[in-house]
Write an enzyme that holds these catalytic residues in place. Structure first.
Site, PDB file in Angstrom:
ATOM      1  N   GLU A  43       0.823  -1.207   0.000  1.00 24.76           N
ATOM      2  CA  GLU A  43       0.000   0.000   0.000  1.00 24.76           C
ATOM      3  C   GLU A  43       0.860   1.261   0.000  1.00 24.76           C
ATOM      4  O   GLU A  43       0.537   2.244  -0.676  1.00 24.76           O
ATOM      5  CB  GLU A  43      -0.941   0.008   1.211  1.00 24.76           C
ATOM      6  CG  GLU A  43      -2.036  -1.045   1.179  1.00 24.76           C
ATOM      7  CD  GLU A  43      -3.013  -0.855   0.035  1.00 24.76           C
ATOM      8  OE1 GLU A  43      -3.070   0.241  -0.538  1.00 24.76           O
ATOM      9  OE2 GLU A  43      -3.727  -1.828  -0.288  1.00 24.76           O
ATOM     10  N   TYR A 126      -6.363   5.848   4.721  1.00 31.67           N
ATOM     11  CA  TYR A 126      -6.559   4.900   3.618  1.00 31.67           C
ATOM     12  C   TYR A 126      -5.760   3.617   3.856  1.00 31.67           C
ATOM     13  O   TYR A 126      -6.304   2.506   3.764  1.00 31.67           O
ATOM     14  CB  TYR A 126      -6.141   5.530   2.286  1.00 31.67           C
ATOM     15  CG  TYR A 126      -5.979   4.490   1.201  1.00 31.67           C
ATOM     16  CD1 TYR A 126      -7.091   3.953   0.568  1.00 31.67           C
ATOM     17  CD2 TYR A 126      -4.720   4.013   0.845  1.00 31.67           C
ATOM     18  CE1 TYR A 126      -6.961   2.965  -0.402  1.00 31.67           C
ATOM     19  CE2 TYR A 126      -4.580   3.028  -0.115  1.00 31.67           C
ATOM     20  CZ  TYR A 126      -5.704   2.508  -0.739  1.00 31.67           C
ATOM     21  OH  TYR A 126      -5.562   1.529  -1.688  1.00 31.67           O
ATOM     22  N   ASP A 144     -10.069   6.567  -1.179  1.00 28.83           N
ATOM     23  CA  ASP A 144      -8.996   7.303  -1.858  1.00 28.83           C
ATOM     24  C   ASP A 144      -9.580   7.932  -3.110  1.00 28.83           C
ATOM     25  O   ASP A 144     -10.799   8.056  -3.252  1.00 28.83           O
ATOM     26  CB  ASP A 144      -7.831   6.361  -2.192  1.00 28.83           C
ATOM     27  CG  ASP A 144      -8.214   5.292  -3.220  1.00 28.83           C
ATOM     28  OD1 ASP A 144      -9.426   5.149  -3.517  1.00 28.83           O
ATOM     29  OD2 ASP A 144      -7.308   4.612  -3.728  1.00 28.83           O
TER      30      ASP A 144
END
Length: 348
Positions: A43, A126, A144
């Protein structure tokens, strides 16, 4: 027009997206695991990097630092080196500090709860939601830009995504369509936004949600999402001196209080004794997020051993060469300059 209220039942939209995802999910290496460490790293890597551009970097990083302990115990410069090519090096510094934080505060075990994940250095809402939902079945949408775009089009919602309240607003919209399997839903939204519901020229004919999308049905796709505020880019001028002699050149490591944190750079100034050795100057333009850089790089070719040694003795610069510089992380414009220098002088 769909009426968006807390009692509205749009869960079928989320379930329809999951059905599409089961058949069309991209085959990505980090989707073969529920290891929170690997999901966290992926991520962070892909925050500012397209997946097809960053996959090799992700794979190499995980091979070298396969777990929290290995990353926490690594030297920071080596972590930066393995981040080379991804840019935004503050992310590498943050994951290194966060790994040490996990060792210290969580006894080396990746935290499970969203609120605890959010406490890690460099982790935002997020990323915390993505790790929580994918690895620990947390019921939190990983909102997002993809969420903003998809949801604003589905509901033909004109809420300004540049508004400071946009994250909370679109989080509430996401909860309206949230299915039971939130981890797959979050990844499905990423794939849909990346592959189908693109910012420009979306593939609406291939979208599994086109019959539920008000913007599509009313031919107003191009009007969403709404974004009114534009962040102006700041101009910034930098000056460097590429001081070299017989295949060696001088560098120093930047501090962590400005751009290019902890990366290596050329001397930003020289003594009067070196001025006569300036051969040329090159101006390089480089764009960072919200900053337009104009970089002057002076080529200082020192043919006096006495002047060379005296300048080194008076300053705390590191002597390196092309081969050794490959083991250091430089800002991209300086890395390119070194590559051109190596080519021009045939330094091997």
């Amino acid at each position: 027009m769909l009426e968006k209220t807390e009692k509205s039942d749009f869960k079928y939209i989320g379930n329809k997206l999951l059905t599409w995802y089961e058949k069309n999910a991209r085959d990505l290496p980090f989707r073969q695991t529920k290891d929170p460490y690997k999901i966290w790293i992926c991520e962070i890597v892909f925050q500012q990097t397209r997946i097809n551009q960053g996959l090799n970097h992700y794979t190499n990083f995980i091979e070298r630092f396969p777990d929290v302990k290995t990353l926490a115990e690594a030297d920071e410069n080596e972590v930066l080196l393995y981040w080379k090519g991804l840019g935004y090096y503050s992310r590498a510094i943050n994951v290194h500090k966060a790994a040490q934080q996990i060792i210290k505060d969580y006894h080396g075990i990746f935290p499970r709860e969203y609120e605890e994940i959010l406490k890690l250095k460099g982790v935002g809402k997020y990323t915390a939601a993505a790790v929580s939902s994918i690895c620990f079945n947390g019921r939190i949408p990983a909102v997002d830009g993809n969420f903003y775009r998809v949801l604003s089009r589905i509901f033909a919602d004109g809420f300004d995504i540049s508004n400071s309240k946009a994250f909370n607003y679109f989080s509430e919209l996401a909860y309206l369509i949230l299915p039971d399997n939130v981890g797959d839903f979050n990844q499905a939204m990423m794939d849909l936004g990346s592959e189908i519901c693109k910012p420009k020229n979306p593939l609406c004919g291939e979208c599994p949600l086109n019959q539920d999308c008000i913007a599509f049905l009313t031919h107003t796709i191009s009007q969403f999402p709404v974004k009114t505020k534009k962040i102006k880019s700041e101009g910034l001028k930098l000056k460097y001196y590429f001081v070299h002699r017989n295949g060696e050149f001088l560098v120093q490591q930047r501090k962590d209080d400005f751009i290019w944190k902890k990366l290596f750079e050329f001397p930003p100034e020289i003594s009067e004794a070196l001025v006569p050795f300036i051969k040329s100057v090159k101006t390089v333009n480089h764009k960072l997020t919200h900053k337009n850089l104009s970089i002057e790089i002076y080529n200082v070719e020192v043919d006096s051993e006495e002047v060379w040694k005296h300048f080194i003795d008076e300053n705390d610069y590191i002597i390196t060469d092309y081969e050794s510089s490959n083991q250091k992380s430089f800002p991209k414009p300086l890395e390119n300059y070194i590559g051109n220098y190596q080519t021009a002088y045939r330094i091997l």
